[in-house]
Design a protein around this motif. Structure first.
Motif, PDB file in Angstrom:
ATOM      1  N   ALA A   2       0.837  -1.215   0.000  1.00 62.07           N
ATOM      2  CA  ALA A   2       0.000   0.000   0.000  1.00 62.07           C
ATOM      3  C   ALA A   2       0.867   1.259   0.000  1.00 62.07           C
ATOM      4  CB  ALA A   2      -0.898  -0.012   1.225  1.00 62.07           C
ATOM      5  N   ASN A  37      -5.411   7.002   1.717  1.00 58.72           N
ATOM      6  CA  ASN A  37      -6.249   5.878   2.151  1.00 58.72           C
ATOM      7  C   ASN A  37      -7.237   5.458   1.064  1.00 58.72           C
ATOM      8  OD1 ASN A  37      -4.982   5.907   4.634  1.00 58.72           O
ATOM      9  ND2 ASN A  37      -6.555   7.182   5.610  1.00 58.72           N
ATOM     10  N   ASN A  40      -5.473   3.592  -1.740  1.00 57.05           N
ATOM     11  CA  ASN A  40      -5.203   2.213  -1.343  1.00 57.05           C
ATOM     12  C   ASN A  40      -6.472   1.361  -1.407  1.00 57.05           C
ATOM     13  OD1 ASN A  40      -2.437   2.452  -0.932  1.00 57.05           O
ATOM     14  ND2 ASN A  40      -2.713   3.264   1.129  1.00 57.05           N
ATOM     15  N   ALA A  41      -7.583   1.934  -0.978  1.00 56.77           N
ATOM     16  CA  ALA A  41      -8.852   1.190  -1.017  1.00 56.77           C
ATOM     17  C   ALA A  41      -9.252   0.888  -2.462  1.00 56.77           C
ATOM     18  CB  ALA A  41      -9.952   1.988  -0.316  1.00 56.77           C
ATOM     19  N   GLU A  44      -6.720  -1.927  -3.936  1.00 53.46           N
ATOM     20  CA  GLU A  44      -6.510  -3.153  -3.158  1.00 53.46           C
ATOM     21  C   GLU A  44      -7.018  -4.379  -3.924  1.00 53.46           C
ATOM     22  OE1 GLU A  44      -8.379  -3.093   0.673  1.00 53.46           O
ATOM     23  OE2 GLU A  44      -7.351  -4.931   1.313  1.00 53.46           O
ATOM     24  N   GLY A  45      -6.176  -5.390  -4.026  1.00 49.21           N
ATOM     25  CA  GLY A  45      -6.585  -6.626  -4.685  1.00 49.21           C
ATOM     26  C   GLY A  45      -6.621  -6.546  -6.202  1.00 49.21           C
ATOM     27  N   ALA A  49      -2.114  -2.512  -7.461  1.00 54.87           N
ATOM     28  CA  ALA A  49      -1.513  -2.495  -6.119  1.00 54.87           C
ATOM     29  C   ALA A  49      -0.010  -2.770  -6.174  1.00 54.87           C
ATOM     30  CB  ALA A  49      -2.208  -3.513  -5.218  1.00 54.87           C
TER      31      ALA A  49
END
Ligand code: MN
Length: 204
Positions: A2, A37, A40-41, A44-45, A49
């Motif tokens: 992240a 933040n 990153n959200a 993510e996945g 990333a």
């Protein structure tokens, strides 16, 4: 892995009176943290990333608004803190000083052009000094929202070496509606050593 909110390279009050400590505290601790933040959200996945922020921004038109807005916000503020310093101001010398003279006629002409770009950007956005992708020449430009010249959607594409945040959250507590005063104050804290470093790197 992240993305992490970078630490400020100086204390929150270090840029006073040009940029006040309350603005710095909220801008870094709330706004920049929020972009980080949310970026990153959003990634993510996903394959993003594992990518560098510059790689993500270069193809940002493919990634949707959350990545565009928060990826830009993450990158732009990370640059912004570094191109300011309590020991900043003055004029750049060396190769960068020469390139500014060659591109704009003089340092004062550059300042006028940069201030005009910052002042005329309607609503929220950024003013930039960039090394253009084609030909490696210097240019002044501005972008809306959290866009930047690394993005494939930018009108003028290149490597940003100086950036100024002209969102109201960047100046309203101290300057209210007086954006031009904030822009002039910014020149007192520009870290030209850092800009020179970024210029040298962009030429490679
Ligand atoms: Mn901001």
């Amino acid at each position: 892995m992240a993305f992490k909110l970078p630490k400020l390279p100086y204390d929150v009050e270090a840029l006073e009176p040009h940029i006040d400590s309350k603005t710095m505290t909220i801008h870094h601790g709330k706004h920049h943290a929020g972009y980080t933040n949310k970026l990153n959200a959003a990634i993510e996945g996903t394959p993003l990333a594992k990518k560098k922020i510059e790689e993500i921004l270069a193809k940002v038109s493919k990634h949707g608004d959350a990545v565009r807005n928060n990826g830009g916000g993450y990158y732009n503020h990370s640059l912004f803190w570094k191109v300011m310093s309590p020991d900043g101001g003055g004029e750049p010398g060396g190769k960068l000083g020469k390139a500014i003279n060659d591109s704009f006629g003089s340092f004062d002409k550059f300042k006028e052009k940069f201030a005009a770009a910052a002042g005329s950007r309607f609503g929220s956005g950024w003013a930039w000094l960039v090394v253009k992708k084609r030909g490696k020449k210097l240019a002044v430009t501005s972008t809306p929202n959290q866009d930047n010249p690394l993005m494939d959607v930018a009108d003028v594409k290149g490597t940003p070496i100086l950036g100024l945040d002209v969102w109201e959250h960047a100046y309203y507590l101290n300057y209210q509606n007086r954006r031009p005063d904030y822009v002039q104050a910014f020149f007192n804290v520009v870290n030209w050593k850092e800009v020179q470093k970024r210029y040298n790197a962009a030429l490679k």
